[in-house]
Each structure stands twice: as C-alpha cells, then as structure tokens.
Design an enzyme around this catalytic site. Structure first.
Site, PDB file in Angstrom:
ATOM      1  N   GLU A  44       0.824  -1.222   0.000  1.00  0.00           N
ATOM      2  CA  GLU A  44       0.000   0.000   0.000  1.00  0.00           C
ATOM      3  C   GLU A  44       0.855   1.268   0.000  1.00  0.00           C
ATOM      4  OE1 GLU A  44      -2.286  -1.486   3.394  1.00  0.00           O
ATOM      5  OE2 GLU A  44      -4.115  -1.236   2.185  1.00  0.00           O
ATOM      6  N   GLU A  84      -4.082  -9.646   3.455  1.00  0.00           N
ATOM      7  CA  GLU A  84      -5.015  -9.369   4.549  1.00  0.00           C
ATOM      8  C   GLU A  84      -6.194 -10.338   4.614  1.00  0.00           C
ATOM      9  OE1 GLU A  84      -3.600  -7.174   2.629  1.00  0.00           O
ATOM     10  OE2 GLU A  84      -2.924  -5.429   3.775  1.00  0.00           O
TER      11      GLU A  84
END
Lengths: 244, 244, 244
Positions: B76, B97
C-alpha cells in the site's frame, strides 16, 4: 439460492463442451426470452444485464474457467464473474453484436470499457472480431491466459485458497471492489433498452437470417469462426462506401 | 517536512534488506499503533491510509524501487508512490489481509481496483497470494519489472530527469493526475474502519497466533512464502465446505 | 464536414513522413495559434483539446496508424482517435511538455490517466521521455504494437469490418463507450488554461530557445531523440539540487 447465506464461497463456472462455453444468444428468440423473463422478474429488472448484475453481487466468489468460445452474452456472463482464467490454446472471446447490427445488451460495453480502457474496448466492440486468449489477456478481458495443461490447477489453487479464508473478510472485500468498479444499474438498464431496439430493427433480422443459411446455431465453421463470418456478410443499407 | 516547499523534487524509496522492502504490519499490534497515531493526528485522519493519502499528494515525485517483498501495508505504501519499479528476479508483492481474516485498510483495495480493474484486483485481494514482478507488471501493480542489473539505472534515469525539469510543471501535472485518479478520503476512512473492525474480530487473532507459531515476524519460510503459509492454515469457522 | 451524416464510417489517419506522424506543437507559436483559433470558435472552445474532444465524438470510426514519432499534440490527437495501431519497429510516442516546463494541454493528461492508470501516466507525463511501441502497448497507450510488415493489413482488416457493419449499431456503441470513458469538457478547458499559463511563463521560452539552438523544429537528432535532448538541458531555476 446462491443469494442465501451459504458455506460455498467459491463457485467455478466451466463448460463440458470443448468448443463452446456460451456461444451467444439466438437473436431471433430475444422477444420470446424477454417475454418469459418479464413473467419472472420485476419491471425494469427482467433483462439479462440485471441478472448478471445480481450475479456480480453474490456473496460468493465466482470464477470463470474458459475453454472454447465465449461470445456475446457468454462473454458478458464471464465479465460479471469475479475472475476469469482461460486456456491459452483453446479459448476464444468475442462481442459480435455490432456485426449483427446490435450493441451488447448485458453489460459488455460497460464492463469492457472499465476493464480495458476506451481504445481497446472500441476495437473489440466495433470490430466484433474473435480474440484468442493471449490477446484477451493483454487487453485485460481475462485475468490470465494459462497453458491448457495448467488451467485446472490454476483455477483450483485460487478456488481452494478463497474457500478456506474467513468468509466475512472475503465477502466484505469483494463487495468493496464491486461497488467501486461495477457499472450502475441505470447504465445496464439503458444498454438493455438499446439492445432491444436494435433487435427489433431490420438489420439484425436480415443479417441473422443470412448467417442461419450459412450455419449459425449449428456446430460448424460459421459458429467456430464467427468473426470471419460476420465480415463476409454483405454490407447493410447505405454502407457500400468504405472509408480509407 | 517533505510537505514544505523544497528543492528535492524526486525521492526514491529503497530498502537495505535484500529480502524485505516492507513485509507487512504486525496485526497483533494494530491497537497499539492506532493509539499512538491518534495522539499525533487529528480525529479521523490518524489512519495509515490517510498518511499514505498525504504522501500521494506531496509536491515531490515519489519513486518506489522494489527488491524483495512488499506485502500488506508495504504494498500500500508503494501504491501511494507516484511510480513503482521492481526487480524482475527478486521482487514479490502481496496483499495478504484476506488470508488473515481482514481487508487491506490503507488504500490497497481502492488503488488496486483503479490500477488493474475489477477482475485482477479481486484475484489479488481475495486470493491473498504472492505475485512475482513479471505478473505484477502484467496486472499493472507496478510500472515495470526490470532486470535486477538494470533496476538502479532505470530508477536513476527517471529520477534525474524529473529533478531537472521545471518544478512548477512537474508539480502541477502530478496534482492533476492524482486528483483524477486517487481514491477519495472518504473511501480511505471507510477502509480503515473496516480494517479495524476485522482486526478486533476473532479470526485475525487466531490466524495470526497460528502463523506466529510457524515463524511469522521472523526471517524464515513463513515470511518468505507467506502466500503458501496462509493457504496451509486450517479453514476458519464455517468454512470447511468448499465450492467447486 | 465529418460531423455531417456520411457514408464514410471508418477514417484512417496516417502519415506520409516515415519519421514523424506529428512531432509536437511549436511552443513559440502558441499565442499566434490561439489568436487564430479564437477567431474561428466560440469562447472557451477555441482550444486544441476541445477540437480533439469533438473529433472523439464524431459519428465515424477514427483509426490512428502510427509509423514514426507522435509527441505532444501528436500523441493527444492519437489519444482522441477511437483506436491506435503502431509499427513495432518504428513508432515512438512521447508527451514532452513537462520537459519544456509546461503540461499537456489538449487532453493528454486526462486520457493517459484513464488509459494506463495513475502510476504509468505519472511516469510518462513527469518523465517526458520517448516510448517505443512495445512499451506503449504494455502501458495501454496504443491498442497494439504490430510488426511493421503487418501494420497495414491489421488496420485495413479493422477498417473494412467496421465500414461494412450497420452504421447505427457502430455509432450507438461508440457513443456509449466515449460517453463512459472520455474526460469532461470542463477538465479539458482547465487543461488548456494551465497549458496557456505555462507557455507564457519564463521556463518554456528559455528551454525552447535552447532547444532551437540545438536543432528543434528541424529534421535531426534533437527532434529524433527529443527525450534525450530534454534531459540534456540545464536544470531550470531552483532545480540544481536533485533528490536521491
């Protein structure tokens, strides 16, 4: 049934026919299909595009595994799945509607424009040609073109991972991506109206009739190489002059 | 400090560790991090996603140079940089995730959906697998996978060009692209809320504890091949039936 | 004239010069061009970007066939065409404006951001470098890089298909894609204003003058390798310190 809470969280859509996944809709029967669909659904949502929209929102992971041909609504079905893997050697994709004299009515225009950008979507939609898996991958139509011998393993690996992961995380993440990327219901309803309009027009009927004489809806060269067959039709109405 | 007017107009983010760029956040410490961050920032903006949003708006050019692994918040971070170049031989990217039972909370969902389109973003996010540089390039996750021996030269060439060009032209052009393509602050705040929700839930704690027993947060197979390690965890809660 | 109903439904834009398709605008003459254009068009629509916007909305199919170089407004013209095919061996694309001290003013920023996503658009726009056809294809700038010997056949095949298909289907489908993907008129008007601002500023004049001394606007190394020539200019104003 798939819209109920379920322990099945990954569904693979496959085809038993080695040549055809979903060839395309029989355009001579659209009025019939539409009348049937109208009995089943609410007003405005009786279109194939809205059915595929509901498919894309299911709280399960939908995986298209493509061997053979997926054209027209077959391609639009795959586009409404979450992910698409195709056989590098055997898969063929097409949106032939413009060649018939129509426009894809079940989300193909809207989803291809989002997946591959304007230039490539215009090529695919206006050219109405067949695309092999390798080029479909470069254009983003499918996730990946995989050697046929590895296709089952690639799909199984993905399906088994997703099916073992915590369901609420899978479902919430899918919903966020779909919400951010999907065409709106209004766009899909408008596409269905345009499609219906074209199907009622003269060119679609005439061109479909010509293709039927050449073997459309039967297993043979016309269906196998529909991209070529469309280009071999005589130009319609005022279309005899070509630009250069 | 970088938000001040500055003569440094191109910043390269690199890693001294050949195996790891940023592996991922320690999910057992998120509550701690959040409490610390809340002391520093204003309400609602104390998330990592909003920090990365500010990074993406800096009036400097930010360049990610990736050797080794960038997963979770590491990916990210790279996605919030302006451009990303990676070693073809050594780079690995992942958004693991969902495999932990969460959803990327710092812009990964939103930025991947925009960069690679729905189908490939859903594959990456729901599959939580590791991706090599070559496939990451085909998917648009990174600008380019470059042979390791040429990576420094490619990054230097770009950085030196940009640093010599008139600053106001660079800054105005960057701002226009970022404005047209970035997720909104609201989307990022919602992603942070969803992430926090999942981190407080049972599955993340249980799965992280299992992975810690297997070597998570230490240099070894579990961290090197996190994609494999996630798939090897037992399915959680009602997830024992798999679709097919 | 092309905006009138017409039987020509596919137009191919080609170049007789093997080295240059459209090199770029002479930035020293922008004020002149703008004054001329203002006489012809209505207020606010006298920009090249709005002309290209009208091109993109024509009810014909526009095909760019690229051999040689298309930079600046030449690239922006191609981006406003429906599809773009380029010679793998000879084509070169560039948006060099930032290297001059400006920002693309005729849709390049907006269309590249949509076609290739933020990361690659920022690389192309901020780096102001030349791109060969192969990399331009990977980035989505063009539909396809085609071996030079096959380029004419690929373009002809597409043009002839489209020209023979029912016109109303072609036009309606194009309009839907363009409507869903094109930048807004407001974005293009803002880009023109920013471009005009930069062209009036000092850096553009100084840098163009330096490049003119080195052969800009004449057939030679500076025009052939403009990407290199821009990087060889001395840094402007406060740009002597470079980040690393």
């Amino acid at each position: 049934m798939l819209e109920e809470p379920s322990e099945f969280r990954a569904v693979v859509f496959d085809s038993a026919d080695p040549d055809f996944f979903m060839p395309h809709v029989d355009l001579t029967k659209v009025a019939e299909y539409t009348a049937e669909a109208a009995k089943a659904g609410g007003p405005g949502d009786a279109s194939l595009g809205m059915l595929f929209q509901r498919l894309s929102r299911l709280p399960v992971v939908t995986i298209g595994k493509l061997r053979g041909r997926a054209r027209g609504a077959g391609s639009e079905f795959l586009l409404a799945c979450d992910v698409r893997f195709a056989s590098r050697e055997h898969a063929v994709l097409g949106q032939p509607e413009v060649g018939f004299g129509a426009s894809p009515g079940a989300g193909g225009v809207q989803r291809l424009a989002r997946l591959m950008g304007a230039g490539r979507a215009l090529e695919v939609l206006l050219g109405a040609d067949d695309y092999d898996a390798e080029l479909a991958e470069r254009y983003g139509w499918i996730n990946r073109a995989v050697p046929d011998a590895e296709l089952d393993a690639v799909v199984d690996r993905f399906a088994h991972r997703v099916a073992r992961f915590p369901a609420d995380a899978v479902v919430a993440t899918k919903a966020t991506v779909v919400h951010a990327t999907a065409p709106s219901d209004d766009e899909l309803r408008a596409a269905a109206v345009v499609f219906q309009h074209f199907v009622r027009e003269g060119a679609v009927g005439r061109r479909t009739a010509l293709l039927m004489e050449r073997g459309l809806q039967t297993r043979g060269r016309t269906e196998l190489d529909l991209g070529e067959a469309l280009a071999a039709l005589p130009p319609d109405d005022g279309a005899h002059d070509e630009g250069a």
